[in-house]
Design a protein around this motif. Structure first.
Motif, PDB file in Angstrom:
ATOM      1  N   LYS A 193     -20.559  60.723  58.080  1.00 34.35           N
ATOM      2  CA  LYS A 193     -19.679  61.588  57.273  1.00 34.35           C
ATOM      3  C   LYS A 193     -19.046  62.677  58.153  1.00 34.35           C
ATOM      4  O   LYS A 193     -18.184  63.418  57.714  1.00 34.35           O
ATOM      5  CB  LYS A 193     -20.464  62.217  56.128  1.00 34.35           C
ATOM      6  N   TYR A 218      -6.403  57.271  52.547  1.00 36.00           N
ATOM      7  CA  TYR A 218      -7.864  57.195  52.505  1.00 36.00           C
ATOM      8  C   TYR A 218      -8.448  58.469  51.907  1.00 36.00           C
ATOM      9  O   TYR A 218      -8.467  59.521  52.547  1.00 36.00           O
ATOM     10  CB  TYR A 218      -8.426  56.950  53.917  1.00 36.00           C
ATOM     11  N   ALA A 248     -10.470  64.846  53.618  1.00 32.59           N
ATOM     12  CA  ALA A 248     -10.857  65.293  54.962  1.00 32.59           C
ATOM     13  C   ALA A 248      -9.649  66.026  55.549  1.00 32.59           C
ATOM     14  O   ALA A 248      -8.564  66.023  54.961  1.00 32.59           O
ATOM     15  CB  ALA A 248     -11.230  64.105  55.841  1.00 32.59           C
ATOM     16  N   ASN A 296     -13.588  60.050  51.660  1.00 31.62           N
ATOM     17  CA  ASN A 296     -14.268  60.636  52.811  1.00 31.62           C
ATOM     18  C   ASN A 296     -15.694  61.084  52.522  1.00 31.62           C
ATOM     19  O   ASN A 296     -16.499  61.209  53.438  1.00 31.62           O
ATOM     20  CB  ASN A 296     -13.442  61.815  53.337  1.00 31.62           C
ATOM     21  N   ALA A 308     -16.528  59.017  56.513  1.00 25.32           N
ATOM     22  CA  ALA A 308     -15.288  59.510  57.116  1.00 25.32           C
ATOM     23  C   ALA A 308     -14.803  58.548  58.187  1.00 25.32           C
ATOM     24  O   ALA A 308     -15.591  57.746  58.716  1.00 25.32           O
ATOM     25  CB  ALA A 308     -15.523  60.887  57.723  1.00 25.32           C
ATOM     26  N   GLN A 309     -13.526  58.599  58.502  1.00 26.30           N
ATOM     27  CA  GLN A 309     -12.960  57.746  59.556  1.00 26.30           C
ATOM     28  C   GLN A 309     -13.311  58.307  60.940  1.00 26.30           C
ATOM     29  O   GLN A 309     -13.740  59.450  61.060  1.00 26.30           O
ATOM     30  CB  GLN A 309     -11.451  57.613  59.356  1.00 26.30           C
TER      31      GLN A 309
END
Ligand code: 7TS
Length: 420
Positions: A240, A40, A397, A43, A47-48
């Motif tokens: 984010k 991923y 990230a 970001n 973001a996750q």
């Protein structure tokens, strides 16, 4: 920024930062997509979320859900306490003077629109000037264009050089006694440039202008101290910062917020309503009309707890090393051109590749399980400046790794094999 030809991989488990341990906190990263482990690298778009944020949201809805600031019942009191406790966390996170300076909004976009329509519309008039930059996200351009149409204020842009850095000498030439607002991004989403905020803010204040900072890309990557910056407004989005979507923050200096009219009318933002008129509520509630995103605020509080626990300084250092590694690998790919090579930058690798359209790059990378963004990144003036329609953008990230950079580079080479 350093651009070494070769650079060693950073260990996943340095004494300061254990990225494997960090990755285990993010369930979404544990999956395969298209038969490949998910890489991923989008970001900057969003973001996750760590397990703790997901749990906080689920627990809120399972055990606490109630409206705030109005119920006499216990559940409402509990929800209100959690909501206001998150406000205190945000205040400490950006070092604001008071919780009255923290307004919850939908995101950075709404925060900037609030400043433009409440502060800008009531204080600007024909002939006044607003300065923004060529580097901005559309969220920090369009609200000022609208304000300029509404008030007759003139909108000016600080240009950027070929590296994607603001040309500060030109800024000095744009400033004058008519400048009322200077609105600048902290970190560029399209190029990763970190802007010299303190210099900009001090110069703007010297002519009496107020300064609005779009911090959407900064809060996940750097410690923000609004008091040290001495900015007048600071905007960011929760999603984010590893928090939920639909929630964000506007910081404003208390005296400015006090003097500003409400942005929206409705419940919770009033003390008293008669059929003739209304008396508005105190700060920050004056700007929080209607039922807010209660779960989102509480989830944002959990995200701040997570980042504080992780240590943003160590995470940021790791991200710089990761970007240096990515930069070194990318520089060795013939035909790859980096867009945005500022000395002071973070977390963004924007590039073009031969004559391959970035959307095709994005699609081929997706087939390898790699998520990047391709396009103008809602920063069309930046693309115009570099005379390109789009870039491919990998944005990092603290949970990304050198192995993921290697996967990115291998997939980029695969694009070249397919197209060339
Ligand atoms: N400002 C900057 C610098 C941004 O990068 C973004 C979103 C916004 C404002 C708007 O944030 P929102 O949460 O209110 O939508 N940037 C991006 C991006 O780079 N890719 O997708 C969204």
């Amino acid at each position: 920024m350093n651009k070494p030809d070769t650079i060693n991989k950073i260990s996943n488990n340095t004494s300061n930062f254990d990225v494997d341990k960090v990755r285990a906190d993010f369930p979404v990263l544990q999956q395969q997509l298209r038969g490949k482990p998910l890489v991923y690298l989008d970001n900057a778009a969003t973001a996750q979320k760590p397990e703790s944020v997901i749990d906080t949201l689920a627990t809120y809805y399972r055990k606490t859900n109630a409206n705030i600031h109005r119920g006499v019942h216990s559940l409402s009191e509990k929800a209100t306490a959690e909501y206001e406790s998150a406000r205190t966390k945000v205040q400490a996170f950006i070092n604001a003077d008071s919780t009255q300076e923290i307004v919850f909004v939908r995101g950075a976009t709404e925060a900037i629109n609030l400043v433009a329509q409440s502060f800008g519309r009531t204080t600007l008039t024909t002939g006044d000037e607003i300065i923004i930059t060529e580097l901005e996200h559309h969220s920090n351009i369009v609200p000022w264009q609208i304000l300029s149409e509404q008030t007759g204020a003139i909108l000016k842009y600080i240009p950027i050089n070929d590296a994607g850095e603001l040309i500060l000498e030109k800024f000095a030439g744009l400033l004058n006694e008519n400048t009322r607002i200077v609105a600048v991004g902290h970190i560029s989403n399209a190029l990763g440039t970190i802007n010299p905020l303190k210099t900009i803010i001090d110069k703007a204040h010297a002519v009496g202008a107020k300064v609005v900072i779009d911090g959407a890309q900064a809060v996940p990557h750097t410690k923000v101290d609004v008091k040290a910056l001495n900015c007048d407004f600071y905007a960011f989005s929760g999603h984010k910062l590893f928090g939920p979507t639909g929630i964000g923050v506007l910081y404003g200096k208390q005296a400015l917020l006090e003097a500003m009219p409400p942005y929206q009318g409705g419940g919770d933002m009033i003390q008293r309503v008669t059929m003739a008129n209304s008396i508005y509520n105190d700060l920050p509630y004056k700007f929080e009309a209607g039922t807010p995103h209660i779960a989102g605020v509480i989830g944002l509080g959990a995200a701040i707890d997570y980042v504080n626990h992780l240590g943003l300084v160590a995470a940021a250092q790791y991200e710089i090393e990761l970007l240096n590694y990515a930069n070194a690998q990318a520089s060795q790919v013939p035909g790859l051109t980096l867009v945005g090579t500022a000395k002071n930058k973070t977390s963004i690798l924007s590039f073009t590749l031969d004559k391959i359209h970035p959307h095709d790059i994005g699609t081929i990378l997706d087939g390898e399980g790699i998520a990047i963004r391709a396009g103008h990144h809602c920063a069309m003036p930046v693309m115009e400046r570099f005379n390109i329609p789009a870039t491919a953008r990998a944005s990092f990230a603290f949970y990304n790794t050198c192995d993921e950079v290697d996967a990115l580079i291998a997939a980029i080479k695969k694009c070249q094999r397919i197209f060339n």
